[in-house]
Design an enzyme around this catalytic site. Structure first.
Site, PDB file in Angstrom:
ATOM      1  N   CYS A   9     -41.015 -13.972  55.624  1.00  0.00           N
ATOM      2  CA  CYS A   9     -40.078 -13.993  54.510  1.00  0.00           C
ATOM      3  C   CYS A   9     -40.720 -14.902  53.168  1.00  0.00           C
ATOM      4  O   CYS A   9     -41.623 -14.609  52.727  1.00  0.00           O
ATOM      5  CB  CYS A   9     -38.567 -14.022  55.004  1.00  0.00           C
ATOM      6  SG  CYS A   9     -37.514 -13.650  53.834  1.00  0.00           S
ATOM      7  N   HIS A  14     -37.981 -10.456  60.166  1.00  0.00           N
ATOM      8  CA  HIS A  14     -37.868 -11.939  60.867  1.00  0.00           C
ATOM      9  C   HIS A  14     -37.880 -11.596  62.235  1.00  0.00           C
ATOM     10  O   HIS A  14     -37.018 -11.517  62.876  1.00  0.00           O
ATOM     11  CB  HIS A  14     -36.503 -12.495  60.372  1.00  0.00           C
ATOM     12  CG  HIS A  14     -36.362 -12.992  58.954  1.00  0.00           C
ATOM     13  ND1 HIS A  14     -36.635 -14.278  58.560  1.00  0.00           N
ATOM     14  CD2 HIS A  14     -36.065 -12.361  57.837  1.00  0.00           C
ATOM     15  CE1 HIS A  14     -36.573 -14.628  57.373  1.00  0.00           C
ATOM     16  NE2 HIS A  14     -36.080 -13.544  56.872  1.00  0.00           N
ATOM     17  N   GLU A  28     -38.287 -13.588  64.595  1.00  0.00           N
ATOM     18  CA  GLU A  28     -37.402 -14.863  65.142  1.00  0.00           C
ATOM     19  C   GLU A  28     -36.342 -14.386  65.269  1.00  0.00           C
ATOM     20  O   GLU A  28     -35.375 -15.124  66.250  1.00  0.00           O
ATOM     21  CB  GLU A  28     -37.656 -15.994  64.578  1.00  0.00           C
ATOM     22  CG  GLU A  28     -36.858 -16.392  63.456  1.00  0.00           C
ATOM     23  CD  GLU A  28     -37.409 -15.789  61.849  1.00  0.00           C
ATOM     24  OE1 GLU A  28     -38.214 -14.902  62.087  1.00  0.00           O
ATOM     25  OE2 GLU A  28     -36.802 -16.286  60.925  1.00  0.00           O
TER      26      GLU A  28
END
Lengths: 234, 740
Positions: free
Chosen positions: A87, A203, A205
């Protein structure tokens, strides 16, 4: 043991999330790297997390690219080190010229946070060698995620196979509806020509644990693990 | 400036009454100077002093086993076990959001977040409750667009997920939008920080943004109604810098770890004035500050301006003497300004110097605990005598109820809130286990086995048509949402939005709403640990509906208890808990179809509600409940539709058969309280029924989930029908249409 460094810029806000996955989900030795430092503390793998480094003032990622830590990361990347920018981290990699192109405002001019599907374009890379699915379900959360590059350079990028992820339907079709932000060629993530630096808007994660609705993102970290392990054995 | 003569006009401009001015003179034993007058005017404003609401707020239960800190601090603190505490509060930013929607809403988020991390907690969730006028008017569309972007712009940058909330539309909010922001943080139980100045001689440190001329008299603005000149108040709205706040947040949390911070308070409404006198007052000390040491953004600012500025992203700390450099260095590490501007004294005064000149000296307590308190006149509004005259049976039954249903799911009131929450980062910090859209948001706490459920609720229309009952419903529904999500309600915060307290009818409603809330909070054992009152929500004499908003927080004991509103599998049994009464007064159906806002709101029996929640909780804990969804505005029809639309299966449908003991439209759209629709495995029905009977809760099987079609019968007649995926798409994108 693999050692992972998570960079903190003023305004980073996915730093703790990346740290959590690296340390507690992947079981990597994990350290934070402060932007004012130049020492990479012997890390094998660097994550530049998402957020609003320097408040996104000037241009997203622009100020961060001049920080002391980025100087070291550039060198690390040139030497073949594994770097993921997620990002805002992707934006910083672009501003640092480690990756080509620019990220401009989403086509609807609004911040978008939602799960999207991305198709894995190549499997023989440090970031995707363990992707057991062709399409990953991973969230995006950004205001400036529309990938842009001059046509000739875009052709070059495609020709070199640097596009790693594309926004797609759950079945892997590349359509306009599946493109949340207007990115050229539905691009969601790219690597440098050498293939050791990845920038992506979604993302991973946030999608590495079942309880969060998807653990497809973990496949990317698993891939890095496998790659580094093999490299270490050689 | 010092020599400005205090005239009648000046006193009036400061929003002080003649009586209040007299009192100031008595307290000081002399005439105040202009700086002192300014200080009194903001501290005695409704916004800061709660002078009209205090006597009522005292009635709310604020104590409980789990409560570590009740009202009176920056935020409430509640024990959740495992040596952890949650810190949460809701606050309004209504007036600024009308004048400047983006900045008004953004700084509302900034303010509430500071209240949370000031207490030593890491903020982990935001929610917001919004009210706008009808979207058929362009002005309301613009306000809503600005407010949502403002919340997104600030919260996203901070990296705090915005996990839920609610929004309603009504004419009474045209020109009076409501923006209530909720924040929750988590802290170690033993390291909570308070807004107290103690230890005489300890230094007072100023950190964060420089002080400018913005927002002077913001609190006074929020304490008066709007007129045609309100546009001119735009310079009174502050401008937020979320990046700076993010630095402040990280730096403060780092500073707390040193153990040298004695007290801390953010500079919100009334800025330096409020933070300094409140810290002194709570600590039973005095504070001396020197304005020459305050970092300024502009040259030539007077003491009056410095004391009253509401520049954002500033904090005041008291630290252990001798440790100031260590604290200041932490802020410097984060590139923030920090400097000593004064010290804690023993004289209980707020002493303000400008170099060697004394510019103000005021007893702290006279600004805080001992401010004027009013018991304003109250009068039951006349319209309430007429509401019970309404006979719904005189209404004709509409020819096409399916059309009514279709209109409802595509109306702003009942369509998906996706357009809003997709603009908020609701997943950052990777704790959001139940994403926005369900009855309550559910968050994990990394490292703990328990989960937090949180919900915001409040129905102004219900309160307008029966204030006490509406107050009860606000609490009951927020608890119901927690239980539907698998949690046990623990404690709450409230934001009370009302029109002018100088109107006796408004004050009567206020008192009734509080009474209703009190009864409900006692029934559900959910103390109120803090919150905010916002009066003067009126424009040109038109006031808003009395609108209390409850922010309820609960604990989900086990991961397997987490329950969501969407149906899970085809062929599950759909079961209704609670009784259908067909109450149509004050309903959305009545308003949508007949254009009428009349009738008493649906009555709630708190004991019945208590039993319903008890039964549902037991069913969930026993593992029988696959989905649970609370029945509220729009009645059973909307509840069933939402449970289909919120399913992870796009073509989830239902086949429902409702009894015909009520008129079909009342059965489908009645808003009776204390009802929940659950889905279960058919084989579990007997065990579920057994639990319902034990709790004395009516239970009925009303149908099954299916694939592809949405079908609802009343008696033998099929009234609602359609392709479920088609309906879902309409519902999902209806709100977008207004913003194209």
């Amino acid at each position: 043991m693999i050692k992972c460094g998570v960079v903190i810029f003023p305004g980073s806000n996915c730093d703790h999330d990346a740290y959590h996955v690296s340390k507690h989900v992947m079981d990597f030795e994990t350290v934070f790297l402060w932007h004012k430092d130049e020492d990479l503390k012997g890390c094998d793998f660097i994550i530049i997390p998402g957020g609003f480094s320097y408040g996104d003032y000037l241009r997203c990622g622009a100020i961060a690219s001049f920080s002391p830590i980025m100087k070291s990361i550039k060198k690390f990347a040139m030497d073949g080190g594994i770097v993921i920018g997620i990002c805002n981290g992707f934006q910083i990699l672009l501003e640092s010229s480690l990756l080509p192109g620019a990220l401009i405002k989403n086509k609807n001019l609004k911040f978008i946070c939602k799960f999207v599907d991305i198709r894995v374009e190549k499997q023989d890379t440090p970031f995707t060698n363990s992707c057991t699915k062709k399409v990953l379900r991973i969230p995006i959360a950004h205001h400036d995620g529309c990938y842009y590059l001059e046509q000739s350079e875009l052709d070059e990028l495609e020709k070199n196979g640097q596009v790693l992820f594309r926004y797609s339907t759950p079945d892997g079709e590349i359509t306009e509806e599946a493109n949340p932000n207007g990115s050229l060629n539905n691009i969601a993530g790219i690597t440098n020509r050498e293939g050791n630096v990845l920038g992506m808007m979604p993302h991973p994660e946030r999608a590495s644990e079942l309880i969060l609705g998807s653990f497809d993102g973990k496949m990317i970290f698993n891939s890095v693990y496998n790659f580094l392990k093999k490299k270490g054995n050689n | 400036m010092k020599d400005v003569k205090i005239t009648k006009e000046i006193i009036e401009q400061h929003g002080l009454t003649e009586g209040e001015y007299k009192r100031i003179v008595e307290i000081l034993g002399r005439e105040p100077n202009i700086t002192e007058l300014g200080i009194y005017s903001v501290m005695w404003s409704e916004h800061c002093s709660y002078k009209s609401s205090r006597i009522y707020l005292k009635r709310l239960p604020t104590d409980g086993e789990c409560v570590i800190q009740g009202p009176g601090e920056n935020a409430g603190v509640v024990d959740i076990g495992f040596n952890k505490a949650i810190v949460f509060k809701i606050e309004s930013h209504n007036h600024p959001s009308f004048i400047e929607p983006y900045q008004g809403a953004a700084t509302g988020v900034g303010g509430i977040v500071r209240d949370i991390f000031t207490m030593g907690a890491r903020p982990i969730a935001l929610m917001n409750s919004l009210r706008f006028g009808p979207l058929s008017e362009k002005e309301n569309v613009n306000i809503m667009e600005g407010v949502v972007s403002g919340i997104a712009g600030y919260g996203n940058c901070l990296g705090i997920p915005d996990v839920g909330g609610e929004v309603y539309f009504d004419k009474s909010y045209s020109g009076n939008p409501l923006v209530n922001a909720f924040c929750l943080g988590i802290a170690d139980k033993n390291s909570i920080f308070y807004g107290k100045a103690s230890g005489v001689g300890n230094p007072v440190i100023y950190v964060g943004s420089r002080t400018g001329r913005d927002g002077i008299h913001g609190a006074t603005m929020a304490s008066s109604e709007f007129d045609e000149k309100s546009e001119e108040k735009r310079p009174n709205v502050q401008v937020g810098d979320p990046f700076l706040e993010k630095l402040l947040l990280e730096a403060c949390l780092e500073a707390f770890k040193t153990g040298y911070v004695v007290g801390i308070q953010d500079m919100g409404a009334a800025g330096l004035t409020c933070s300094s006198c409140e810290m002194g007052s709570r600590g039973d000390t005095g504070i001396m500050i020197d304005l020459e040491k305050v970092p300024l953004r502009e040259e030539g600012m007077t003491p009056y301006e410095i004391m009253l500025s509401e520049s954002q992203e500033r904090m005041l700390l008291t630290v252990e003497k001798g440790k100031e450099d260590e604290i200041i260095n932490i802020f410097k590490k984060w590139d923030l300004e920090a400097c000593v501007i004064g010290e804690v004294t023993d004289d209980n005064n707020l002493t303000v110097m400008m170099g060697s000149d004394l510019v103000a000296k005021i007893p702290n307590k006279s600004l805080t605990d001992e401010c004027p308190i009013y018991k304003r006149p109250v009068k039951k509004p006349d319209y309430l005598d007429e509401v019970s005259d309404f006979d719904p049976n005189e209404l004709p039954v509409p020819g096409d109820l399916n059309r009514v249903f279709f209109d409802m799911i595509s109306s702003p009131s009942h369509s998906s809130r996706r357009w809003i929450y997709e603009q908020y980062d609701h997943m950052v910090r990777t704790n959001t286990v139940v994403l926005p859209g369900s009855d309550a948001a559910v968050l994990r706490i990394k490292g703990l086995p328990i989960f937090l459920a949180m919900s915001l609720d409040g129905n102004g229309k219900y309160c307008h048509f029966d204030p006490k009952n509406g107050g009860k419903i606000a609490v009951a529904e927020s608890c119901r949402n927690i239980v539907c999500s698998g949690g046990k309600p623990l404690a709450a915060t409230n934001c009370l939005n009302f029109a002018s307290p100088e109107n006796p009818e408004v004050m009567w409603c206020f008192s009734e709403v509080i009474e209703g809330m009190r009864e409900a909070c006692e029934m559900f054992n959910t103390p109120i640990t803090g919150g905010n009152v916002s009066f003067y929500n009126e424009t040109m004499g038109e006031g808003i509906f009395p609108t209390p908003v409850i922010g309820m927080v609960g604990v989900v004991r086990d991961r397997v208890h987490i329950t969501t509103a969407g149906f899970k599998d085809y062929g599950d049994m759909v079961v209704l808990l609670g009784k259908n009464r067909g109450h149509i007064g004050a309903s959305d159906y009545l308003e949508l179809v007949f254009g009428e806002k009349r009738g008493l709101s649906p009555q709630i029996d708190l004991k019945e509600e208590f039993n319903l929640q008890g039964a549902l909780y037991e069913m969930i804990v026993e593992g029988y409940v696959k989905s649970a969804h609370d029945c509220s505005e729009g009645g059973l029809a909307i509840t069933l539709a939402e449970s289909c639309f919120l399913s992870h299966l796009r073509d989830m449908g239902v086949f429902i058969e409702l009894p015909d003991d009520l008129r079909e439209d009342f059965m489908l759209f009645g808003e009776d309280q204390s009802r929940v629709v659950i889905s279960i495995d058919e084989d579990d029905f007997d065990r579920v029924k057994h639990i319902a009977e034990k709790w004395n809760v009516p239970i009925s099987t009303i149908g099954f989930t299916t694939k592809g079609k949405f079908e609802v019968k009343v008696g033998n007649h099929l009234f609602l029908y359609g392709n479920s995926e088609f309906l879902r798409n309409i519902w999902k994108s209806a709100l977008d249409e207004y913003f194209k």
